[in-house]
Scaffold this motif. Structure first.
Motif, PDB file in Angstrom:
ATOM      1  N   MET A 160      -3.837   6.645  10.286  1.00  0.00           N
ATOM      2  CA  MET A 160      -4.171   7.186   8.965  1.00  0.00           C
ATOM      3  C   MET A 160      -3.177   6.684   7.919  1.00  0.00           C
ATOM      4  O   MET A 160      -3.559   6.313   6.809  1.00  0.00           O
ATOM      5  CB  MET A 160      -4.198   8.721   9.016  1.00  0.00           C
ATOM      6  CG  MET A 160      -5.379   9.273   9.797  1.00  0.00           C
ATOM      7  SD  MET A 160      -5.228  11.025  10.279  1.00  0.00           S
ATOM      8  CE  MET A 160      -4.855  11.853   8.756  1.00  0.00           C
ATOM      9  N   CYS A 161      -1.901   6.653   8.289  1.00  0.00           N
ATOM     10  CA  CYS A 161      -0.862   6.157   7.393  1.00  0.00           C
ATOM     11  C   CYS A 161      -1.089   4.684   7.074  1.00  0.00           C
ATOM     12  O   CYS A 161      -0.976   4.267   5.912  1.00  0.00           O
ATOM     13  CB  CYS A 161       0.513   6.372   8.024  1.00  0.00           C
ATOM     14  SG  CYS A 161       1.883   5.688   7.087  1.00  0.00           S
ATOM     15  N   ALA A 162      -1.409   3.894   8.076  1.00  0.00           N
ATOM     16  CA  ALA A 162      -1.656   2.461   7.853  1.00  0.00           C
ATOM     17  C   ALA A 162      -2.840   2.263   6.910  1.00  0.00           C
ATOM     18  O   ALA A 162      -2.777   1.465   5.972  1.00  0.00           O
ATOM     19  CB  ALA A 162      -1.909   1.753   9.180  1.00  0.00           C
ATOM     20  N   ARG A 163      -3.915   2.992   7.149  1.00  0.00           N
ATOM     21  CA  ARG A 163      -5.105   2.875   6.292  1.00  0.00           C
ATOM     22  C   ARG A 163      -4.799   3.327   4.867  1.00  0.00           C
ATOM     23  O   ARG A 163      -5.242   2.705   3.901  1.00  0.00           O
ATOM     24  CB  ARG A 163      -6.260   3.672   6.876  1.00  0.00           C
ATOM     25  CG  ARG A 163      -6.826   3.079   8.151  1.00  0.00           C
ATOM     26  CD  ARG A 163      -8.034   3.877   8.664  1.00  0.00           C
ATOM     27  NE  ARG A 163      -8.485   3.387   9.941  1.00  0.00           N
ATOM     28  CZ  ARG A 163      -9.233   2.296  10.118  1.00  0.00           C
ATOM     29  NH1 ARG A 163      -9.618   1.587   9.074  1.00  0.00           N
ATOM     30  NH2 ARG A 163      -9.601   1.935  11.325  1.00  0.00           N
ATOM     31  N   LEU A 164      -4.035   4.410   4.738  1.00  0.00           N
ATOM     32  CA  LEU A 164      -3.643   4.889   3.412  1.00  0.00           C
ATOM     33  C   LEU A 164      -2.796   3.846   2.698  1.00  0.00           C
ATOM     34  O   LEU A 164      -3.029   3.534   1.523  1.00  0.00           O
ATOM     35  CB  LEU A 164      -2.880   6.210   3.519  1.00  0.00           C
ATOM     36  CG  LEU A 164      -2.257   6.731   2.223  1.00  0.00           C
ATOM     37  CD1 LEU A 164      -3.328   7.005   1.168  1.00  0.00           C
ATOM     38  CD2 LEU A 164      -1.430   7.979   2.501  1.00  0.00           C
ATOM     39  N   PHE A 165      -1.812   3.284   3.388  1.00  0.00           N
ATOM     40  CA  PHE A 165      -0.928   2.306   2.752  1.00  0.00           C
ATOM     41  C   PHE A 165      -1.701   1.053   2.339  1.00  0.00           C
ATOM     42  O   PHE A 165      -1.476   0.501   1.259  1.00  0.00           O
ATOM     43  CB  PHE A 165       0.243   1.966   3.675  1.00  0.00           C
ATOM     44  CG  PHE A 165       1.348   1.233   2.978  1.00  0.00           C
ATOM     45  CD1 PHE A 165       2.109   1.860   2.006  1.00  0.00           C
ATOM     46  CD2 PHE A 165       1.636  -0.085   3.296  1.00  0.00           C
ATOM     47  CE1 PHE A 165       3.137   1.179   1.349  1.00  0.00           C
ATOM     48  CE2 PHE A 165       2.649  -0.766   2.657  1.00  0.00           C
ATOM     49  CZ  PHE A 165       3.406  -0.138   1.672  1.00  0.00           C
ATOM     50  N   LEU A 166      -2.615   0.604   3.183  1.00  0.00           N
ATOM     51  CA  LEU A 166      -3.453  -0.537   2.802  1.00  0.00           C
ATOM     52  C   LEU A 166      -4.269  -0.211   1.551  1.00  0.00           C
ATOM     53  O   LEU A 166      -4.405  -1.053   0.656  1.00  0.00           O
ATOM     54  CB  LEU A 166      -4.369  -0.934   3.964  1.00  0.00           C
ATOM     55  CG  LEU A 166      -3.689  -1.632   5.138  1.00  0.00           C
ATOM     56  CD1 LEU A 166      -4.638  -1.727   6.331  1.00  0.00           C
ATOM     57  CD2 LEU A 166      -3.183  -3.013   4.739  1.00  0.00           C
ATOM     58  N   ARG A 167      -4.791   1.003   1.470  1.00  0.00           N
ATOM     59  CA  ARG A 167      -5.544   1.417   0.282  1.00  0.00           C
ATOM     60  C   ARG A 167      -4.638   1.455  -0.948  1.00  0.00           C
ATOM     61  O   ARG A 167      -5.023   1.032  -2.045  1.00  0.00           O
ATOM     62  CB  ARG A 167      -6.189   2.783   0.532  1.00  0.00           C
ATOM     63  CG  ARG A 167      -6.803   3.431  -0.684  1.00  0.00           C
ATOM     64  CD  ARG A 167      -8.006   2.630  -1.235  1.00  0.00           C
ATOM     65  NE  ARG A 167      -8.504   3.223  -2.451  1.00  0.00           N
ATOM     66  CZ  ARG A 167      -9.415   4.182  -2.495  1.00  0.00           C
ATOM     67  NH1 ARG A 167      -9.949   4.652  -1.385  1.00  0.00           N
ATOM     68  NH2 ARG A 167      -9.792   4.682  -3.644  1.00  0.00           N
ATOM     69  N   GLU A 168      -3.429   1.964  -0.764  1.00  0.00           N
ATOM     70  CA  GLU A 168      -2.473   1.987  -1.887  1.00  0.00           C
ATOM     71  C   GLU A 168      -2.189   0.572  -2.387  1.00  0.00           C
ATOM     72  O   GLU A 168      -2.162   0.336  -3.604  1.00  0.00           O
ATOM     73  CB  GLU A 168      -1.181   2.689  -1.448  1.00  0.00           C
ATOM     74  CG  GLU A 168      -1.351   4.170  -1.207  1.00  0.00           C
ATOM     75  CD  GLU A 168      -0.160   4.827  -0.532  1.00  0.00           C
ATOM     76  OE1 GLU A 168      -0.099   6.070  -0.552  1.00  0.00           O
ATOM     77  OE2 GLU A 168       0.712   4.114   0.027  1.00  0.00           O
ATOM     78  N   LEU A 169      -2.001  -0.362  -1.462  1.00  0.00           N
ATOM     79  CA  LEU A 169      -1.747  -1.749  -1.862  1.00  0.00           C
ATOM     80  C   LEU A 169      -2.956  -2.320  -2.606  1.00  0.00           C
ATOM     81  O   LEU A 169      -2.791  -3.033  -3.598  1.00  0.00           O
ATOM     82  CB  LEU A 169      -1.408  -2.606  -0.652  1.00  0.00           C
ATOM     83  CG  LEU A 169      -0.081  -2.300   0.039  1.00  0.00           C
ATOM     84  CD1 LEU A 169       0.082  -3.138   1.298  1.00  0.00           C
ATOM     85  CD2 LEU A 169       1.092  -2.487  -0.910  1.00  0.00           C
ATOM     86  N   GLU A 170      -4.151  -2.005  -2.135  1.00  0.00           N
ATOM     87  CA  GLU A 170      -5.361  -2.441  -2.844  1.00  0.00           C
ATOM     88  C   GLU A 170      -5.392  -1.867  -4.258  1.00  0.00           C
ATOM     89  O   GLU A 170      -5.701  -2.581  -5.223  1.00  0.00           O
ATOM     90  CB  GLU A 170      -6.621  -1.965  -2.116  1.00  0.00           C
ATOM     91  CG  GLU A 170      -6.939  -2.724  -0.861  1.00  0.00           C
ATOM     92  CD  GLU A 170      -8.158  -2.154  -0.142  1.00  0.00           C
ATOM     93  OE1 GLU A 170      -8.994  -1.472  -0.777  1.00  0.00           O
ATOM     94  OE2 GLU A 170      -8.271  -2.390   1.065  1.00  0.00           O
ATOM     95  N   ASP A 171      -5.073  -0.588  -4.383  1.00  0.00           N
ATOM     96  CA  ASP A 171      -5.118   0.045  -5.703  1.00  0.00           C
ATOM     97  C   ASP A 171      -4.025  -0.471  -6.642  1.00  0.00           C
ATOM     98  O   ASP A 171      -4.231  -0.544  -7.842  1.00  0.00           O
ATOM     99  CB  ASP A 171      -5.025   1.577  -5.552  1.00  0.00           C
ATOM    100  CG  ASP A 171      -6.286   2.170  -4.936  1.00  0.00           C
ATOM    101  OD1 ASP A 171      -7.315   1.461  -4.844  1.00  0.00           O
ATOM    102  OD2 ASP A 171      -6.237   3.350  -4.534  1.00  0.00           O
ATOM    103  N   ILE A 172      -2.887  -0.844  -6.083  1.00  0.00           N
ATOM    104  CA  ILE A 172      -1.797  -1.382  -6.912  1.00  0.00           C
ATOM    105  C   ILE A 172      -2.072  -2.827  -7.301  1.00  0.00           C
ATOM    106  O   ILE A 172      -1.979  -3.202  -8.461  1.00  0.00           O
ATOM    107  CB  ILE A 172      -0.438  -1.293  -6.160  1.00  0.00           C
ATOM    108  CG1 ILE A 172      -0.001   0.150  -5.999  1.00  0.00           C
ATOM    109  CG2 ILE A 172       0.625  -2.081  -6.914  1.00  0.00           C
ATOM    110  CD1 ILE A 172       1.173   0.318  -5.044  1.00  0.00           C
TER     111      ILE A 172
END
Length: 175
Positions: A160-172
């Motif tokens: 879940m953390c990995a998926r969240l961080f990947l999403r954060e990178l996409e959003d940034i």
């Protein structure tokens, strides 16, 4: 880091048997290679004396009988180091101070020399880029439609953390 193929890290999560950070009873990792989830693994770990506190069991559901025959932290860390740390030097966690402390305290307890690791925090990143009233891992994943596993189990939380961080990178970076 605007090219997805440059994104490589291990998301890591620890569950503890007591309030002591060196009482790891489960380790979970999610390997992200070239911006994609490559592997998720978890290990039950026998904490020192296999002692658990009631409230920790209430959180994750892991009990002494689950870990009585499990390897100790030294054995699990040796496998992680041997299998992954030649390739990866960046760990991502949701609340880095807790997870880094678990690793450091356990390394001290078992007299393990830790390599230099770079740490990134999905919690701190979420606080910077989103305006949610809550920033817990499960809440963020729910709000962002990120698939969730069994919260407070180390392998599921690491993924879940990995998926969240990947999403954060996409959003940034809009990658």
């Amino acid at each position: 880091m605007q090219n997805k193929s440059d994104i490589n890290f291990i998301a890591i999560d620890f569950e503890t048997a007591t309030s002591r950070h060196a009482s790891i009873c489960e380790v979970g990792i999610c390997v992200v290679r070239n911006g994609e989830i490559a592997e998720t693994r978890s290990w039950l770990v026998r904490p020192e004396d296999n002692y658990y506190q009631y409230w920790n069991i209430e959180v994750h559901g892991i009990r002494p009988q689950d870990t009585e025959n499990a390897p100790d932290f030294r054995q699990v860390w040796e496998e992680i180091e041997r299998t992954y740390l030649d390739e990866f030097d960046t760990f991502v966690a949701h609340n880095v101070p807790f997870d880094r402390s678990c690793l450091q305290r356990s390394a001290e307890l078992y007299r393990i020399h830790l390599p230099k690791l770079n740490w990134m925090c999905s919690l701190q990143t979420a606080r910077k880029i989103y305006s949610f009233t809550c920033n817990s891992l499960d809440y963020l994943c729910e709000q962002l439609d990120i698939p969730m596993g069994t919260h407070h189990r180390a392998g599921a939380d690491a993924e879940m953390c990995a998926r969240l961080f990947l999403r954060e990178l996409e959003d940034i970076y809009m990658i």
